[in-house]
Design an enzyme around this catalytic site. Structure first.
Site, PDB file in Angstrom:
ATOM      1  N   ASN A  83       0.825  -1.205   0.000  1.00 60.56           N
ATOM      2  CA  ASN A  83       0.000   0.000   0.000  1.00 60.56           C
ATOM      3  C   ASN A  83       0.867   1.267   0.000  1.00 60.56           C
ATOM      4  OD1 ASN A  83      -2.437   1.643   0.234  1.00 60.56           O
ATOM      5  ND2 ASN A  83      -3.406  -0.207   1.015  1.00 60.56           N
ATOM      6  N   HIS A 109       3.554   0.001  -2.561  1.00 66.25           N
ATOM      7  CA  HIS A 109       3.903  -1.428  -2.690  1.00 66.25           C
ATOM      8  C   HIS A 109       5.405  -1.686  -2.779  1.00 66.25           C
ATOM      9  CE1 HIS A 109      -0.248  -2.356  -2.795  1.00 66.25           C
ATOM     10  NE2 HIS A 109      -0.460  -2.226  -4.090  1.00 66.25           N
ATOM     11  N   HIS A 178      -1.185  -9.714  -3.981  1.00 68.19           N
ATOM     12  CA  HIS A 178      -2.002  -8.776  -4.747  1.00 68.19           C
ATOM     13  C   HIS A 178      -2.726  -9.476  -5.901  1.00 68.19           C
ATOM     14  CE1 HIS A 178      -3.406  -5.023  -6.294  1.00 68.19           C
ATOM     15  NE2 HIS A 178      -2.578  -4.278  -5.581  1.00 68.19           N
ATOM     16  N   TYR A 180      -5.703 -10.561  -8.312  1.00 69.94           N
ATOM     17  CA  TYR A 180      -6.954  -9.994  -8.808  1.00 69.94           C
ATOM     18  C   TYR A 180      -7.892 -11.158  -9.137  1.00 69.94           C
ATOM     19  CZ  TYR A 180      -4.722  -5.406  -9.714  1.00 69.94           C
ATOM     20  OH  TYR A 180      -4.088  -4.194  -9.611  1.00 69.94           O
ATOM     21  N   ASP A 245     -11.220   1.389  -3.133  1.00 73.92           N
ATOM     22  CA  ASP A 245      -9.776   1.220  -2.979  1.00 73.92           C
ATOM     23  C   ASP A 245      -9.461   1.703  -1.570  1.00 73.92           C
ATOM     24  OD1 ASP A 245      -7.113   0.751  -3.310  1.00 73.92           O
ATOM     25  OD2 ASP A 245      -6.777   2.239  -4.880  1.00 73.92           O
ATOM     26  N   GLU A 309      -6.734  -7.519  -0.186  1.00 74.66           N
ATOM     27  CA  GLU A 309      -5.343  -7.577   0.245  1.00 74.66           C
ATOM     28  C   GLU A 309      -5.269  -7.429   1.765  1.00 74.66           C
ATOM     29  OE1 GLU A 309      -3.239  -4.517  -2.267  1.00 74.66           O
ATOM     30  OE2 GLU A 309      -5.246  -4.432  -3.107  1.00 74.66           O
TER      31      GLU A 309
END
Length: 344
Positions: A83, A109, A178, A180, A245, A309
Site C-alpha cells: 500500500n 507497494h 495482490h 486480482y 480502494d 489484500e
C-alpha cells in the site's frame, strides 16, 4: 492429498541478472494453483463451480516477459510495505527515510523495484512451496537487512499464505498478496454480479492521493457498510461509488478469523478470506482499462476483478494511532492469510 510439481517458466533478461524462473504447480482435488519464483506470483488459480467445472479465477499473463514489464501487481507478493506511504517519507529513531515515489506523490507497494520484481529462492514442501530472500539494508530506501519467507500451502479447498520476516534494524514491514480475482473466470467482463461481505465496523477515509486522512470512520449508514452481503454492481450505483480502494479495519488479534466472503451466484463459487492481519484493502480494479493483454488474449477492463489484500493499515508508519507496522531486531513478523474456495 496435495501434489507439488516444479517446472521451468523462463529466464530473467540479462539486464535483470539472468536467472532461472520456476513455476510450482500445487494440486488438490478441488484447487489448482501455479506460483512463480519471480515475485512469488500466483499466475493461475483454478477452482470448481457447482457443476464441478474448473475455471481460472485470477488475472495474469501467459509469459514471463509480460510479468517483468509494468503491470498492476497481478498475483504478486508486494513489500517491504504494501500500500501507500505518504510522500514516500517516514522518520525512525530521529532519522528521516526517503523512498522512491511511484504513485503520484507517494510510495506504493515497496517502491521502484519491490518484492514483486525480484527472484526468490524456492524450497519444495510436501504440500506447497516456501520462498526466501534477503532484502539488503537500504534496498528501496528501507533500513535493515530483512530476511523474508513466503510459504504457500494447499490443503483441499484451502490455500494458506504465510509471511515471516526478521530484521537487523527497526523497519516498517507489511506484506500481502495482490491477486486480482473474478469468480466467473478470468477474462469475464466485470464483477458486478458478485456478492461481497467484509467483517469490518470501520474503514479509513482517504485524500485524493489515496492516503488515509487519519480518521477511523464507522461504516454504519454509508456505502462502506459491507457487513451484510451486497451485490457489487447495484451497490456501487446505489451509493454513486466509482469503486473501492480502501482499507477496512478488522477486529484486532493474532488469531485466525473470517474477514471477507465473496459469492458468485451464476457459478456457485465462493471465496472466504481468513487472516491474522489488522486490515484488508478492498480494491475493485478501478485502474484497469482494457489495455493489457492477459491470459488467453483476454482483456481486463475497469471493474473486471477485485482484490482483497490482507495487510497492515496504509501509511501506518506515519500514523501513531494506527496498528504498529514496525519490526524490531529480535522479533519475528509472522502473519497468515487463508483463502477458502467452495461452492454454494
Amino acid at each position: 492429498m496435495t501434489t507439488v510439481r516444479r517446472e521451468a517458466f523462463g529466464r530473467m533478461p540479462p539486464e535483470e541478472g539472468g536467472g532461472e524462473v520456476e513455476k510450482f504447480v500445487l494440486l488438490s482435488d478441488s484447487v489448482r494453483v501455479e506460483i512463480l519464483s519471480f515475485g512469488c506470483i500466483i499466475t493461475t488459480l483454478e477452482t470448481k463451480d457447482r457443476d464441478g467445472q474448473f475455471s481460472d479465477v485470477v488475472l495474469g499473463f501467459d509469459t514471463l516477459e509480460d510479468y517483468t514489464r509494468k503491470h498492476p501487481f497481478f498475483g504478486a507478493v508486494v513489500g517491504r510495505v504494501a500500500n501507500r506511504i505518504a510522500n514516500g517519507r517516514f522518520t525512525l529513531d530521529g532519522k528521516e527515510y526517503q523512498l522512491f515515489l511511484n504513485n503520484g506523490p507517494n510510495s506504493l507497494h515497496g517502491g521502484a523495484k519491490g518484492f514483486d520484481k525480484v527472484l526468490w529462492s524456492p524450497e519444495v514442501l510436501p504440500n506447497g512451496v516456501r520462498f526466501f530472500r534477503l532484502s539488503p539494508d537500504a534496498e528501496e530506501g528501507y533500513p535493515g537487512d530483512l530476511k523474508v519467507w513466503v510459504t504457500y500451502t494447499l490443503s483441499g479447498r484451502e490455500l494458506a499464505i504465510n509471511y515471516q520476516a526478521q530484521t537487523s534494524k527497526t523497519t516498517p514491514i507489511s506484506l500481502t498478496n495482490h491477486s486480482y480475482f473474478n469468480l466467473a473466470g478470468q477474462g469475464s467482463r466485470d464483477v458486478y454480479d458478485h456478492e461481497i461481505s467484509i467483517e469490518a465496523d470501520s474503514y479509513l477515509p482517504v485524500d485524493d492521493t489515496k492516503i488515509p486522512t487519519g480518521e477511523v470512520a464507522a461504516v454504519q449508514g454509508t456505502g462502506f457498510d459491507l457487513r451484510q452481503p451486497v451485490e457489487l454492481g447495484k451497490h456501487l450505483q446505489k451509493f454513486h461509488l466509482d469503486g473501492f480502494d480502501h482499507n477496512f479495519c478488522l477486529h484486532q488479534g493474532q488469531d485466525r478469523r473470517l474477514v471477507a466472503r465473496v459469492f458468485h451466484p451464476p457459478t456457485g463459487r465462493t471465496m472466504e478470506v481468513h487472516t491474522t492481519q489488522p486490515g484488508i484493502q478492498f480494491y475493485t480494479g478501478n485502474n484497469l482499462d482494457g489495455s493489457l493483454k492477459g491470459k488467453g488474449a483476454a482483456t481486463y477492463p475497469k471493474h473486471s476483478a477485485f482484490c482483497l489484500e490482507t495487510q497492515n493499515w496504509p501509511d501506518a508508519v506515519n500514523k501513531p494511532h494506527f496498528p504498529s507496522v514496525l519490526l524490531h531486531p529480535g522479533e519475528e513478523y509472522n502473519h497468515t492469510t487463508w483463502l477458502v474456495f467452495n461452492t454454494a
